[in-house]
Scaffold this active site. Structure first.
Site, mmCIF file in Angstrom:
data_model
loop_
_atom_site.group_PDB
_atom_site.id
_atom_site.type_symbol
_atom_site.label_atom_id
_atom_site.label_comp_id
_atom_site.label_asym_id
_atom_site.label_seq_id
_atom_site.Cartn_x
_atom_site.Cartn_y
_atom_site.Cartn_z
ATOM 1 N N ASN A 1 5.391 -2.516 3.810
ATOM 2 C CA ASN A 1 3.959 -2.759 3.914
ATOM 3 C C ASN A 1 3.241 -1.598 3.216
ATOM 4 O OD1 ASN A 1 3.876 -0.551 5.768
ATOM 5 N ND2 ASN A 1 4.195 -1.942 7.500
ATOM 6 N N GLU B 1 4.047 1.970 4.611
ATOM 7 C CA GLU B 1 5.389 2.413 4.248
ATOM 8 C C GLU B 1 5.474 2.772 2.773
ATOM 9 O OE1 GLU B 1 7.793 -0.312 7.547
ATOM 10 O OE2 GLU B 1 7.290 -1.131 5.574
ATOM 11 N N ASP C 1 10.757 -9.479 9.315
ATOM 12 C CA ASP C 1 12.100 -10.071 9.345
ATOM 13 C C ASP C 1 12.088 -11.453 8.705
ATOM 14 O OD1 ASP C 1 12.938 -7.844 10.831
ATOM 15 O OD2 ASP C 1 12.462 -8.831 12.733
#
Length: 340
Positions: free
Chosen positions: A212, A215, A286
């Protein structure tokens, strides 16, 4: 920035071929426990609400949720991870068995507990979360066991790729990462990473990472204020592609959708969010890496894979708690957006 049309027949073919897909999943697995109830009073012991628990439910989390997503897509995941020699470890194996996913390659450790995250919910609101886990370094015995398991699996001719789901709990350590990435490079095997900040330097040369914005900034040691323009997003993405020598970068942008960067041709495509409502983003990453990877392994172009991952994420975040998307639901949502 370019725009590439999506062909409905291609989407149908790719999704129908998910059932032929075998992907190794490496990472930290955990149980998400939910205690559901109501709050009608404040505790006399401290100024905190008392939740009267009415129901308890359990869901797979971390890399186990990646496995669940792949199974719901009809793919065949091969899970490499660790559980503790405890009741939660037995529960994890039971939950995996219910998915028809083998726990054969999940190592049982006597040195660390099975990770469980307990969320106490009042109606739809999370009151508090309690984590039981160990983030300690793998023992030599644990590391060598996981490496041997990986080598046996990656040698199989029908393995299409590897997903590394790094939740920072110890399984995805530098030594393990280096050996996995180097072995996959030797085999020219697809490798996708859902990253943690402290390991970014070890992801160099993988096929794709799915960070994201926060990050991505941390990976480049840049401050993140939460505000970023479209031009700054592109600059950030290309810096990450170049610094880690990535083939692709799938940058998730929260309510702004996602961006897929392709090194060859220096192409970036933006996909706006398709979510109509947002209840919970738990596990959305995920879902994104699972759908994107399954599609790529089945021959999708990066934009086709990102298109499907974007629609899958839109379904997931409309659910409360960790959830996954079936191949049927993904196909319906993907075709509906195309007017089919």
């Amino acid at each position: 920035m370019s725009t590439i049309p999506i062909d409905s027949q291609r989407i149908k073919t790719i999704i129908s071929n998910f059932k032929k897909t075998k992907i190794i999943v490496i990472g930290d697995i955990m149980i998400d426990e939910y205690m559901w109830g109501e709050v009608n009073r404040i505790s006399p012991e401290a100024p905190v609400p008392v939740v009267e628990v009415e129901e308890v439910s359990y869901r797979l989390g971390g890399a186990a949720n990646v496995v669940q997503n792949l199974r719901k897509l009809s793919a065949s995941p091969l899970l490499i991870s660790i559980v503790g020699s405890d009741d939660n470890g037995k529960k994890m194996r039971s939950m995996l068995s219910e998915l028809e996913c083998s726990g054969e390659f999940v190592y049982t450790s006597t040195e660390r507990p099975t990770t469980i995250k307990t969320r106490i919910m009042a109606k739809q609101q999370q009151v508090v979360r309690a984590d039981q886990e160990s983030t300690s370094k793998l023992t030599d015995k644990e590391l060598n066991s996981l490496l041997n398991i990986f080598e046996n699996l990656v040698s199989q001719d029908d393995v299409g790729g590897v997903i590394i789901s790094d939740y920072g709990k110890g399984v995805v350590c530098p030594i393990f990462l280096d050996k996995v990435v180097n072995r996959c490079r030797q085999k020219e095997l697809y490798v996708a990473v859902d990253p943690k900040e402290k390991h970014f330097d070890r992801y160099k040369g993988v096929t794709v990472i799915t960070p994201n914005l926060k990050e991505a900034h941390n990976a480049l040691s840049l401050p993140f204020t939460g505000r970023i323009s479209d031009e700054e997003i592109e600059t950030l993405g290309w810096k990450l592609v170049d610094s880690l020598e990535l083939t692709y970068l799938l940058l998730t942008l929260s309510e702004r959708g996602m961006a897929i960067f392709e090194r060859d041709g220096h192409v970036v495509n933006r996909l706006p969010t398709v979510a109509k409502k947002v209840f919970d983003v738990t596990g959305a990453g995920d879902t994104v890496i699972s759908v994107f990877s399954a599609a790529m392994v089945r021959g999708a172009t990066p934009i086709e894979a990102a298109y499907m991952a974007n629609h899958a994420a839109g379904i997931t975040i409309a659910e409360l708690g960790t959830s996954s998307v079936t191949s049927e639901a993904l196909l319906a949502a993907s075709l509906k957006a195309l007017g089919v």
